[in-house]
Structure formats: C-alpha cells, structure tokens
Design an enzyme around this catalytic site. Structure first.
Site, PDB file in Angstrom:
ATOM      1  N   GLU A 117     -40.998  46.251   6.048  1.00 55.37           N
ATOM      2  CA  GLU A 117     -39.840  45.612   5.891  1.00 55.37           C
ATOM      3  C   GLU A 117     -39.995  44.535   4.708  1.00 55.37           C
ATOM      4  OE1 GLU A 117     -36.609  42.964   8.673  1.00 55.37           O
ATOM      5  OE2 GLU A 117     -38.856  42.776   9.202  1.00 55.37           O
TER       6      GLU A 117
ATOM      7  N   LYS B 298     -30.077  45.206   7.152  1.00 55.05           N
ATOM      8  CA  LYS B 298     -30.243  44.830   8.593  1.00 55.05           C
ATOM      9  C   LYS B 298     -28.837  44.238   9.235  1.00 55.05           C
ATOM     10  CE  LYS B 298     -33.746  42.519  11.428  1.00 55.05           C
ATOM     11  NZ  LYS B 298     -34.847  41.568  11.326  1.00 55.05           N
TER      12      LYS B 298
ATOM     13  N   CYS C 199     -37.451  46.197  11.848  1.00 57.87           N
ATOM     14  CA  CYS C 199     -38.045  45.077  12.579  1.00 57.87           C
ATOM     15  C   CYS C 199     -37.369  45.305  14.044  1.00 57.87           C
ATOM     16  CB  CYS C 199     -37.837  43.754  12.090  1.00 57.87           C
ATOM     17  SG  CYS C 199     -38.558  42.393  12.604  1.00 57.87           S
TER      18      CYS C 199
END
EC number: 4.2.1.66
Length: 371
Positions: A48, A130, A165
């Site tokens: 990430e 995200k 994540c």
C-alpha cells in the site's frame, strides 16, 4: 473467459520505500519490477502507498509536527498522468509482467490511497482508490468514488483483484470480489508495528500480527484465492527520516517482517523474515482453488442471493455537473480523466532500462492480454 495461463510464478515485494522522495521511489519500483522479470514472474505486487512510502508518522505526531512532513509527502506523491508513472508502465512492458502498484496519488490538490494493475504491455487495466482512509489517514487522504473502487479484472493469468490495508477485512468488498470470481488477490499493506508496541487502549487489530496472520489468510479462506500480502519495511535511517525533532526514535525492527503469501485454502506459502528485503515468490496454480471452491463458493453455490444481496453503485458523483448534448448530465471516467488510458510511446530497445535488448525485443512483440 478462462485464464490462458494457469501455472506461473508471482512475487510480492517486501522492501523499504523511498521516503519523501518520488524519484527514488520510482527507481526502486523499476528495480523490483526488473528483478521480478529476471526471475520469470508473470505478476509482481507492491505494498500500500509504496510510493512515496506510508505516512505512519501521522499516527505518532501532533498537528504542528506533522505540517512539514505532510507538505513534503504531498510534494512527492505520484500524479497518474506523469512521466514517473509512464516510466513504471514502461518497465512493466519491458518485462512483460503484470504490476500491482500501490501509491499516494495526487489528483488536483487531493491525495488518494490508490492502486493500479498494469498489464504486460503497459496498459492500466484497473485504477482504484481506497474507499475510506482509516482513522488518522483521513487527515492525509480523500475517499475513493464510485468508479474507482472495483478491483477484479480478467487477465490471461486469471481474475486478479487488489485492495488496500483494512479493505481486506471489509465484508462488503470481499463479497463483491468473490462474486466476480476473483482468483488471485493482492492485499496491499503499509508499514505496521508489531504487537509489542501496543498501548493498553490501542486495539490489537491496529498491529501487524493480526493483519499478517489472521486478516490476510482469512481473505484467502473466504474467497479461495491466492493472496499476495506485501508489507513495507523500514531501516534505522528510515525511522530518522519519518520522525520529527523532539520525538523519540523507535526501533525499526518492530515494524518489519510482516509480508506473507497464502494459498486458496489459507495455508501460508511464504513468510518474510524481519531483515529480509526483496521478492517473495510463489508458484501459482489456479486449479488449486477447485476443491476449496467446491466446499464453499461464497460467490456462487454457497450463497443465497434470494436472502442476502449487496447493492453496488459504481457511478461517480460529480462535484460540478454539466448538461451533455442530449440534455442529460455529463460525466467522465476517472481513469480516463487522470490520463491512465493514455497510450505509451513505442517500445524502446536501446535505452538504459536494466533489461537486456534480447528480452526487450521479445517482450515488445507480445500482444496485450486484457481477457
């Protein structure tokens, strides 16, 4: 369409990013793409926000201490329509390899926790953001939109998906991915402290141990996918760069050795040591998912859509809209707007790319496989 290549080698990167340094970050990215190509990999996965490193300092400092670091971080984030991104795409093409890249994307004046899946011909097959930054990440990044959160793409090496994540523990995102027949998953993770660093009030879930050894294999078990789970690592010098004056330096070893690769039944196939920096390899065989899927396919025979369904809205919600020529509301595709659909220049076979001329010539002749 079934995958044309069912057995192949893939790699996950556990390495230190180029903290606050876009150019160094790009050079490191190209280096690991080249190394994966030399090793014969069809896919390489980065952590990430690998570029320019995860801002873990945001969890450690106060507002005033964060300001110079936040400014430097923004200045070294990666624009999607940039020479830096094109160099990375060219490296994927030169090595004829799929690349899952996590990066801090700067779009106008907002940062996003973004991922792209780049094809062996340098095309961007998937661009996602995200959907919700976690806790203090909201002070750094914005939210993804309707047209930037889906991830599963049909390729000639299978249906490949990617999440960032804690998205990997989001039951709705997992349900969406498994319903699209995902076979290989990239669980991009940042840099994370070990459980020894936890204070009494801090949830155990906010340490590396459960995320490395529970969340990632749970994703593999629930979806019957191969899961490549790369984490960043940090050195003593990296800690110094990420710690402002007046704040105690932490032991860098408390953040390292968290990368894993899991098979479609949840077994750990590769585990990184704390001091390891490099590529973790796995031999993928897509047929290994047949029996786990036969027992429990949550995107098929083991689900009841007549009882439980998930509504997915992939429309982008515009801040400002204009009427189109037919009198409706005009819209655009984010991947196209940020320049990721822009074609690369013709392949070069005489530049200092780190890949041999013979390999470049061979790879340049290979056709795109979008599936």
């Amino acid at each position: 369409m079934p995958a044309q290549i069912k057995k192949y080698k893939a790699a996950a990167v556990q390495a230190e990013p180029g903290w606050f340094d876009l150019e160094l970050s790009v050079k490191k990215t190209i280096h690991w793409i080249n190394e994966a190509g030399k090793a014969g990999c069809k896919l390489v996965a980065f952590p990430e926000v690998w570029i320019p490193g995860y801002p873990y300092w945001a969890w450690k400092v106060n507002y005033q201490q964060s300001l110079p670091m936040l400014k430097a971080y923004r200045e070294n984030s990666l624009a999607s329509d940039s020479d830096e991104m094109r160099r990375i795409r060219e490296a994927a093409r030169e090595n004829a390899i799929y690349v899952s890249l996590g990066y801090s994307e700067i779009d106008f004046a907002t940062l996003y926790i973004s991922q792209v899946l780049i094809s062996p011909t340098g095309e961007v097959l998937n661009h996602r953001r995200k959907i919700k930054p976690t806790h203090v990440e909201k002070l750094v990044y914005g939210d993804g939109a309707g047209d930037t959160f889906k991830s599963v793409v049909q390729t000639d090496i299978g249906r490949v998906g990617q999440l960032n994540c804690w998205e990997n523990m989001n039951p709705f995102l997992k349900a969406m991915n498994v319903s699209e027949g995902e076979q290989v998953h990239i669980a991009g993770w940042p840099i994370y402290p070990h459980e020894e660093t936890r204070t009494p009030l801090d949830p155990w879930t906010n340490t590396s141990n459960p995320n490395s050894d529970i969340v990632s294999p749970a994703y593999a078990i629930e979806t019957a996918t191969y899961v490549l789970a790369p984490f960043q690592r940090i050195s003593k010098e990296g800690v110094d760069k990420c710690t402002p004056p007046g704040v105690e330096r932490e032991d860098h070893n408390l953040y390292n050795g968290n990368s894993r690769i899991f098979g479609p039944d949840g077994q750990c196939l590769a585990k990184a040591d704390e001091e390891f920096e490099g590529l973790m390899f796995v031999e993928i065989d897509l047929d290994q998912s047949h029996l786990p899927k036969a027992l429990g396919d949550f995107g098929g025979h083991y689900m009841r859509p007549d009882l439980i369904r998930l509504l997915v809205d992939t429309r982008r919600k515009e801040l400002i809209t204009e009427a189109d020529q037919d009198g409706g509301i005009g819209t655009y595709n984010t991947q196209d707007r940020v320049g990721l659909n822009r074609p690369l220049d013709a392949p070069k076979v005489d530049g200092p790319s780190g890949v041999s001329k013979q390999v470049l010539l061979s790879n340049a002749k290979k056709a795109a496989h979008k599936g």
